[in-house]
Every structure is written in C-alpha cells, then in structure tokens.
Write a protein that holds these residues in place. Sequence first.
Motif, PDB file in Angstrom:
ATOM      1  N   ALA A 101      13.607  -0.316  -1.652  1.00 43.59           N
ATOM      2  CA  ALA A 101      13.233   1.102  -1.739  1.00 43.59           C
ATOM      3  C   ALA A 101      11.784   1.232  -2.202  1.00 43.59           C
ATOM      4  O   ALA A 101      11.001   2.016  -1.646  1.00 43.59           O
ATOM      5  N   LEU A 102      11.429   0.443  -3.226  1.00 45.62           N
ATOM      6  CA  LEU A 102      10.061   0.517  -3.754  1.00 45.62           C
ATOM      7  C   LEU A 102       9.058  -0.018  -2.728  1.00 45.62           C
ATOM      8  O   LEU A 102       7.978   0.553  -2.553  1.00 45.62           O
ATOM      9  N   LYS A 151       4.364   2.935   2.379  1.00 44.51           N
ATOM     10  CA  LYS A 151       4.073   4.246   2.953  1.00 44.51           C
ATOM     11  C   LYS A 151       2.874   4.882   2.237  1.00 44.51           C
ATOM     12  O   LYS A 151       1.997   5.473   2.866  1.00 44.51           O
ATOM     13  N   MET A 152       2.856   4.734   0.900  1.00 43.09           N
ATOM     14  CA  MET A 152       1.771   5.333   0.129  1.00 43.09           C
ATOM     15  C   MET A 152       0.421   4.674   0.427  1.00 43.09           C
ATOM     16  O   MET A 152      -0.619   5.304   0.285  1.00 43.09           O
ATOM     17  N   VAL A 201       9.642  -5.467  -9.930  1.00 42.79           N
ATOM     18  CA  VAL A 201       8.667  -4.412  -9.614  1.00 42.79           C
ATOM     19  C   VAL A 201       7.316  -5.048  -9.281  1.00 42.79           C
ATOM     20  O   VAL A 201       6.689  -4.728  -8.266  1.00 42.79           O
ATOM     21  N   SER A 225      12.349  -4.972  -4.485  1.00 42.86           N
ATOM     22  CA  SER A 225      13.188  -3.791  -4.316  1.00 42.86           C
ATOM     23  C   SER A 225      12.783  -3.153  -2.983  1.00 42.86           C
ATOM     24  O   SER A 225      11.627  -2.780  -2.792  1.00 42.86           O
ATOM     25  N   THR A 284       8.466   2.646  -0.067  1.00 42.01           N
ATOM     26  CA  THR A 284       7.652   3.755  -0.576  1.00 42.01           C
ATOM     27  C   THR A 284       6.203   3.322  -0.798  1.00 42.01           C
ATOM     28  O   THR A 284       5.271   4.031  -0.420  1.00 42.01           O
ATOM     29  N   ARG A 331      -4.598  -0.137  -7.619  1.00 35.00           N
ATOM     30  CA  ARG A 331      -3.720   1.021  -7.424  1.00 35.00           C
ATOM     31  C   ARG A 331      -2.247   0.658  -7.530  1.00 35.00           C
ATOM     32  O   ARG A 331      -1.405   1.506  -7.812  1.00 35.00           O
TER      33      ARG A 331
END
Lengths: 268, 297
Positions: free
Chosen positions: A4-5, A11-12, A119, A2, A8, A95
């Motif tokens: 979008a995931l 970035k995290m 995921v 994905s 993100t 994590r």
Amino acid sequence: MSTALFRTSMKMHMKTLLSFALGTAAYLWLFIWAYPFVAQSSALNQLLQDLPQGLLQMIGYQAGVSQMNDYLAGEFYTLIYIVILSIYVVTTATRLIAHPVDRGWMSCLLSTPVSRVRVALTQAAVLVSGIFLIAALTTVAGILGVHWLAPDAPFHVWQFVEMNAVAALLFLAVGGYGFALSCLCPDERAAAGTSAALTVVFFATKTVSALNDHVSWLKYLSLFTAFNPQGIAHGEASLAMVCPVLAIISVLLFAFGVLAFQRRQMAL
Amino acid sequence: MIHLHQVNKRFTNGRGVSNLTLEVRRGEVLGYLGPNGAGKSTTLRILMGFLQPDAGRATINGLDCWKDAPRIHAITGYLPGEISFPEEQTGLEFLELVAGMRHLRSTARRDELIHRFEFNPRIPIRKMSKGMKQKLAIVAAFMHKPEVLILDEPTSGLDPLMQQRFLELLEEEQQRGATILMSSHQFPEVERICSRVGILKDGRLVALEDVTALRKAQRRVFTVGLSDPREVIRLEHEGFRILHTRGNEIDVEVRGDYNTFVRTLAHCDVASLSTRELDLEEVFLHVYTDTRTEVRS
C-alpha cells in the motif's frame, strides 16, 4: 515492504520522475539531432586535436567525435546526465524519509503495524525503482533517438546500454548515501544540504583530478570516478569490477540508512 | 494494559520525563493533564515507540513499546498532538493508504466516522482547515476499532459541537472496552469522560487521583462585588480565603464547597458576581505548589 505504501509513494513521486525522465530524453534527443552537424564539421575535430590533452580529458573528448557513443559519452554523460540525475536522486531521497519526519506525517506511517524497517525499505524501493526507471527510459529514448534522428551515425547499441547501466549503478550509490543521510539527519534541510554538498564534492574532485597528473590521485576520492563513459565507449572500462563494487556500496549504504532509521528518536 | 515503570527520557534542552510510573488499567480512561512542556507528548511518543526511554520500561498489553512497536500498533490508535499529512493527497487517498498499511478491508467504520464528523474527505489535504485535518486524523486513528487509544490533545482545533461529538465517541469507545490515555490541558473535558487523572509537571507525575477527588480539590476564584466591604468578615468566618481586595471587590477562593459559599453570599448584599476560566496551573494550584502531595498509583 508494504504494498500500500509503495503504491502511494510511487504515485506521489511519479510526476517528478516523469518530468525528470522527459527532460533527460528531450536533452538527449537534442544532442543526437545535432550530431550529424558536429560530425561533419571537420573544423571542430581539428580544433579538438589542437587542444592540450589535459583539457580534453577534462571536457571528455580524448578521441574526437568519430562515433555517436563517443559523442554522447563526452557531451551528455560526463556532465548533463550526471547533474540531472544527481538533482533527482538527492531531492527524492530527501523527500522519501527526511521530509515526512520533518513535517511530522511520518507518524501516520509509523503508527500502523508496518515496522520502521519495512517503511524504510519501502521508501528505499521507491527511490531504487525511480533510478532504474529513469535509466531505462533514457536508454530506450537514446536508442530510438539515434534510430530516428541520426540513422546513419556509427552507433554501438550494446555499449550504449552498458553506459546507461553503469550510470544507473552509480546513481544507486548516490541514492544510497542520499537515503542514509535522509534517515540520519535531524531535519530535511540538513539531509538535502549534506547530500547535495557531498555530491558536488565528488563531482568537483573527479573534474579537478583530470586536470593534471599531480592531482590525478584525487580521482580515488570520488565515487564518480567509477563511471567513465568514454572508457565504456572505447571498451576500456573494467566493468566486471566496477559494477559489483557499486552494487555492494549501494546495498551497504541503504542497509546503513535502514538501520539508522530503525534506531532514530523521533518527536512525532 | 498500559504500563510505564520508572521511565526516564531527557532531551538536550533539559525537558523530558523523569522517573515516571503510571498504569492505565484495561478499559479505563485516564486523563493526562499538564501545562505545555510538562512532558505529556513525550510520554505518548514513548508509548508509541517513536522515542526510546533512557531508562525504565514502557509496555502496552505486555509488549515492549520500543521493541514490539508494530505489534502494539496493530491494536492501537494514535492521534498526534501536531497533525500533519502528505499534502498532495486527498483525505480519502490518505485513509486508503492507512487502511492498506493496516490490511483493513471493511470501510464501514471509516464511512460511519466520516459521516459522524460531517466532513468531505475528497478534497486535497492542503486545502483543509485545521479542524478538518483534526477530523481526518480522528478517523484514521479510530477506523480500525483499536483496543488502545493514545490521544494527544484530541479536541484541539475542533469547534464546540464537534468537541461534543468527539467526547460522545470516546464514551462509546469506552463502553466497547477500549483503554484510553488522553492528554489535555483542559480539565472540563477530562472531567467528563475520565475516571482518573494524572497530573504532570516538569516531567514528573505530581498527582494521580480519581476525578471525584480532584473535582473536590478543584479551585475556583470568584470575584464578588459587595455593597458593604465589611461583609467580607462573613466569608472569612466561614473559612474562605480572600486572595485580593480591590475596594468593594474581592477575589474569593472556593474549593468544592459551593453550597456554603452560596449560603454565605445569601446573607450579604452582593452587587456583582463573576468567575473566570482558570488555566490548569491555577485550577490545581495545590498540586503544583504542595510538594507533600502523595502520588498514589
């Protein structure tokens, strides 16, 4: 996957990734900077020659410090780099899956139409990208560092790249079991603890196996035996075999993790 | 729309649900009541495909909740009972992530919901209060206009005003045609918006009734102070059960027949009158104690 995931998640984790990459580069530069002093010091080379072969093997100096690749292989790639990357890989793997499951916010990701397999694959891709990014940055930092700080030192760029590439594949495999345990363990602590313990065991068995011929069989129990920086520096490592084996182990471990995550019962 | 057929799920601690059969019809709002640990969240997690039933079948819109979870999630909004988010993000970043994973382009509904619940999505999640996090979860669950809503104690953490707003939102969703399954342990909020209520106890569905029927059966305990204790006879004569007597004070059980109760009291000299909030088990005591209660489905 994905997108979008992935965006993100990257970035995290970017902050951690960059600090590990910077730390590694700084450490590497420190060693490169020190090289001319070490190489000139005949006393050190003399001292090394006097040490027993077993001890030299253990600390990674079978061939003295006559060239930069050897020196970095012994000083940096047998211990410090392994420790730094192990910490990065184990914490990041934990994590990415075990942490959100343990905290409960995995439900936010899994209540969207993105399947569990996607995921898990996306999170795995974040880990893999991180490993390759750190490896690539370290390689570039090493080459530039030698160029700037020790331009006269004998240095084989290609062998240095090989050394980093095999290290990256080794950590892909470490990431593989870290990720699988992250998918499998009931909570974050168990995931981090088990993969850290496994890493320490692998590292210890490899170190101990170099002590004595009687215990040298132990090296076959350690994944870390696959990465032999001195061998690579001397052009003695059988990379044609080691690289595909590490790649296959990694793929299998990641696949196992994804399947475990697909079947997992989650109280979210 | 939502079907559970003889679903079993046991955990090692002995909790879970057993032989659960339940249907939520298309466009219906079903309340799902039960004390903590009764198995409400387990049921909702099975419906969301987070847990696989040991036996039985759970479907939403004809799709298997375990195997076809992603297709179900495309039309479903879920509000978990325990809210948690990636702490390092801001509310808006989180909503953008969810929208991205849903391939949702329009932000109109999202912005409308943010406005309606009056919260600032730009602050980091780790600095948000429990109520704010609840609002954020509501926006994330409702912003794609889902056909099915699975809500686990949705009003917990909200202040009374926001609880009202949320119930209004649910009424609108119902009019839009959404099918809603909502767990709760407060009868009043369920009473307001649900047409039917399922009551769960120790993992078993002990009652599935229309709200009107339950309202009649709802039990209330009034504490009445009488100047003349002998007047108790009047209440007993009308068929009210006296639970306790403490000097001049008595606890009277009233079920639905409030008019008779008030009329009877009008003939007495009442010194004081009070009632207290009962918990779910006390409210539906008959359901929890009477094993003969039929389960209609």
